[in-house]
Design a protein around this motif. Structure first.
Motif, PDB file in Angstrom:
ATOM      1  N   SER A  27     -44.567  36.729  -7.226  1.00 56.22           N
ATOM      2  CA  SER A  27     -43.387  36.427  -8.332  1.00 56.22           C
ATOM      3  C   SER A  27     -43.325  34.985  -8.410  1.00 56.22           C
ATOM      4  N   GLU A  34     -33.104  36.075  -9.782  1.00 61.13           N
ATOM      5  CA  GLU A  34     -32.807  36.949 -10.817  1.00 61.13           C
ATOM      6  C   GLU A  34     -34.160  37.513 -11.158  1.00 61.13           C
ATOM      7  N   ALA A  35     -34.970  37.395 -10.716  1.00 59.93           N
ATOM      8  CA  ALA A  35     -36.408  38.015 -10.733  1.00 59.93           C
ATOM      9  C   ALA A  35     -36.577  39.360 -10.363  1.00 59.93           C
ATOM     10  N   GLN A  36     -37.043  40.373 -10.888  1.00 55.39           N
ATOM     11  CA  GLN A  36     -37.173  41.618 -10.667  1.00 55.39           C
ATOM     12  C   GLN A  36     -38.151  41.852  -9.573  1.00 55.39           C
ATOM     13  N   LEU A  37     -37.703  42.643  -8.507  1.00 48.84           N
ATOM     14  CA  LEU A  37     -38.584  42.872  -7.452  1.00 48.84           C
ATOM     15  C   LEU A  37     -39.474  44.053  -7.806  1.00 48.84           C
ATOM     16  N   GLN A  42     -38.012  47.556  -4.331  1.00 50.03           N
ATOM     17  CA  GLN A  42     -36.576  47.968  -4.811  1.00 50.03           C
ATOM     18  C   GLN A  42     -36.530  49.504  -4.167  1.00 50.03           C
ATOM     19  N   GLU A  55     -32.400  45.593  -7.202  1.00 52.30           N
ATOM     20  CA  GLU A  55     -33.564  45.085  -8.390  1.00 52.30           C
ATOM     21  C   GLU A  55     -33.967  43.799  -8.292  1.00 52.30           C
ATOM     22  N   THR A  56     -32.979  42.788  -7.746  1.00 53.11           N
ATOM     23  CA  THR A  56     -33.351  41.646  -7.639  1.00 53.11           C
ATOM     24  C   THR A  56     -32.848  40.888  -6.089  1.00 53.11           C
TER      25      THR A  56
END
Length: 212
Positions: A27, A34-37, A42, A55-56
């Motif tokens: 990532s 705020e980055a989507q895992l 998740q 999610e983050t």
């Protein structure tokens, strides 16, 4: 064979008797929180909490603060070790040894004094950093990255929320520093965990939310 137990949590760092994952995740999105895992990560985090997928990293820090009881991580809740370890920090000449490398970064968020951090990657490479609070972090080598992950087979809590100690047990072995992305990717294919890695320079943003 179970080896190298974490001195804080009594958890094995190498679990050779279990199936390792094969996917690596990377990532570079900012802000880090705020980055989507990755979807696998998740789902595993949500399963551990007994909730929907997390999610983050921002969502995860909110959960950790809740598990800490008073809303934030304190020095007493870090994985301090009375014996020397490969993960330590210096504050005004006083050395703090930790079972988990990331606790040294969190320590920087608990003091306004400079913190010198030293850790070893799973491959044995020494990685050093200097943190001033949670706003400034310099690292050597500059290409260093850190991983975040959780045991891929983690079970949901049997009664209510999991404890902070259970969180350490499931996650601590998979939060590591590496000299570069390639070193992370080699390691990630050998561990039974859902993981993601990102530049080590983003580590203080994560720590900020844990101690705020």
């Amino acid at each position: 064979m179970l080896e190298d137990s974490c001195t804080c949590c009594g958890i094995p760092e190498n679990r050779d008797d279990r199936t390792a994952t094969t996917a690596t995740q990377w990532s570079t999105e900012t802000p880090v929180l705020e980055a989507q895992l990755p979807e696998e990560l998740q789902a595993a985090l949500g399963r551990f909490l007994g909730t929907e997928p997390v999610e983050t990293l921002g969502d995860w820090t909110t959960a950790v603060r809740r598990l800490a009881g008073d809303g934030s991580i304190t020095l007493e809740e870090l994985c301090l070790s009375e014996e020397p370890t490969d993960h330590w920090a210096l504050v005004d000449g006083e050395r703090y040894d930790f079972a988990c490398f990331y606790d040294a970064v969190i320590l920087a968020g608990l003091t306004d004094r400079p913190v010198d951090i030293r850790t070893k990657s799973p491959g044995g490479t020494v990685i050093e950093a200097r943190a001033i609070g949670t706003s400034e972090l310099t690292v050597a080598p500059r290409e260093a990255v850190f991983s975040f992950g959780i045991d891929a087979s983690v079970e949901p809590p049997s009664d209510g929320e999991p404890s902070l100690e259970q969180g350490y047990a499931a996650i601590c072995p998979y939060v590591k520093a590496f000299p570069d992305r390639t070193a992370y990717e080699r390691w990630a294919t050998t561990v039974p965990a859902a993981t993601v890695a990102m530049p080590l320079s983003g580590a203080t943003e994560f720590a900020t939310q844990l101690v705020r």
